[in-house]
Design a protein around this motif. Structure first.
Motif, PDB file in Angstrom:
ATOM      1  N   ASP A   6       0.861  -1.203  -0.082  1.00  0.00           N
ATOM      2  CA  ASP A   6      -0.145  -0.099   0.105  1.00  0.00           C
ATOM      3  C   ASP A   6       0.984   1.029  -0.228  1.00  0.00           C
ATOM      4  O   ASP A   6       2.038   1.278   0.075  1.00  0.00           O
ATOM      5  CB  ASP A   6      -0.944  -0.070   1.174  1.00  0.00           C
ATOM      6  N   ASN A   7       0.300   2.481  -0.085  1.00  0.00           N
ATOM      7  CA  ASN A   7       0.872   3.636   0.098  1.00  0.00           C
ATOM      8  C   ASN A   7       0.635   4.412   1.266  1.00  0.00           C
ATOM      9  O   ASN A   7       0.575   5.592   1.333  1.00  0.00           O
ATOM     10  CB  ASN A   7       0.835   4.591  -1.412  1.00  0.00           C
ATOM     11  N   CYS A   8       0.037   3.810   2.408  1.00  0.00           N
ATOM     12  CA  CYS A   8      -0.686   4.448   3.507  1.00  0.00           C
ATOM     13  C   CYS A   8       0.125   5.274   4.082  1.00  0.00           C
ATOM     14  O   CYS A   8      -0.043   6.348   4.931  1.00  0.00           O
ATOM     15  CB  CYS A   8      -1.033   3.289   4.463  1.00  0.00           C
ATOM     16  N   ASP A   9       1.576   5.398   4.086  1.00  0.00           N
ATOM     17  CA  ASP A   9       2.564   6.089   4.867  1.00  0.00           C
ATOM     18  C   ASP A   9       2.836   7.159   4.032  1.00  0.00           C
ATOM     19  O   ASP A   9       3.873   8.062   4.222  1.00  0.00           O
ATOM     20  CB  ASP A   9       3.706   5.334   5.316  1.00  0.00           C
ATOM     21  N   SER A  10       2.424   7.276   2.751  1.00  0.00           N
ATOM     22  CA  SER A  10       2.789   8.341   1.933  1.00  0.00           C
ATOM     23  C   SER A  10       2.287   9.673   2.208  1.00  0.00           C
ATOM     24  O   SER A  10       2.802  10.627   1.591  1.00  0.00           O
ATOM     25  CB  SER A  10       2.575   7.811   0.261  1.00  0.00           C
ATOM     26  N   GLY A  11       1.403   9.913   2.755  1.00  0.00           N
ATOM     27  CA  GLY A  11       0.943  11.310   3.019  1.00  0.00           C
ATOM     28  C   GLY A  11      -0.300  11.694   1.805  1.00  0.00           C
ATOM     29  O   GLY A  11      -0.403  12.878   1.939  1.00  0.00           O
ATOM     30  N   ALA A  12      -0.244  10.773   0.818  1.00  0.00           N
ATOM     31  CA  ALA A  12      -1.157  11.274  -0.269  1.00  0.00           C
ATOM     32  C   ALA A  12      -2.408  11.343   0.097  1.00  0.00           C
ATOM     33  O   ALA A  12      -2.935  11.104   0.708  1.00  0.00           O
ATOM     34  CB  ALA A  12      -0.877  10.148  -1.514  1.00  0.00           C
ATOM     35  N   GLU A  13      -3.328  12.195  -0.880  1.00  0.00           N
ATOM     36  CA  GLU A  13      -4.708  12.102  -0.593  1.00  0.00           C
ATOM     37  C   GLU A  13      -5.420  11.058  -1.365  1.00  0.00           C
ATOM     38  O   GLU A  13      -6.587  10.683  -0.764  1.00  0.00           O
ATOM     39  CB  GLU A  13      -5.246  13.478  -1.432  1.00  0.00           C
ATOM     40  N   HIS A  14      -4.894  10.142  -1.928  1.00  0.00           N
ATOM     41  CA  HIS A  14      -5.301   9.124  -2.606  1.00  0.00           C
ATOM     42  C   HIS A  14      -4.584   7.793  -2.073  1.00  0.00           C
ATOM     43  O   HIS A  14      -3.381   7.657  -2.537  1.00  0.00           O
ATOM     44  CB  HIS A  14      -5.105   9.040  -4.144  1.00  0.00           C
TER      45      HIS A  14
END
Length: 161
Positions: free
Chosen positions: A66-74
């Protein structure tokens, strides 16, 4: 391949690491792994010294990233569920993994590779961009339910065979 399977593979290509889950001696465990996608299958590189590959070999596993730690809005999360098998990757596949760690838990890193033949693929996407009620003044409790439980279940579980 379904549209969700193609989307899951595309998203998986955006990150280098995920987690493999299975059980060992009837106890569940989750372990980090480096991945690449080759021929529609997920190829994992793990540290042989931990022994997790033995529990995974021939077993049904779930691999998620996942990209849960990315800080992205999506935010997105994908999971591939299927049987894992120890394999020897091609030179091209090995090169796709990039550099190996020097040590794992203080031990020299020794790679072992597993290939997952996906049977089920799930994709979940969370959108934290501007909410409609923020634009229109609409309150969330006044909005109709966007997805029924039946539709949600149908969308997120796909047979990949």
């Amino acid at each position: 391949m379904s549209a969700d399977e193609v989307r899951a593979i595309e998203l998986l290509g955006r990150v280098a690491y995920g987690r493999v889950a299975t059980s060992m001696r009837a106890m569940p465990f989750v372990a980090p792994a480096r991945h690449v996608v080759a021929d529609g299958r997920v190829l994992l590189r793990m540290h042989r010294g931990l022994g997790y590959h033995r529990a995974c070999n021939g077993s049904v596993v779930a691999y998620g990233a996942d990209n849960c730690d990315s800080g992205a809005e999506h935010i997105w999360s994908v999971q591939f569920t299927g049987t894992a098998e120890i394999v020897e990757p091609t030179a091209e596949e090995r090169a796709a993994f990039g550099p190996e760690p020097v040590r794992v838990d203080g031990e020299p890193f020794t790679p072992v590779f597993l290939r997952i033949e996906p049977q089920f693929v799930t994709v979940h996407e969370l959108d934290y961009s501007e909410r409609p009620e923020e634009r229109s003044g609409e309150r969330p409790e006044n909005r109709p339910e966007e997805h029924s439980e039946e539709r949600s279940e149908e969308r997120h579980l796909h047979h990949a065979a």
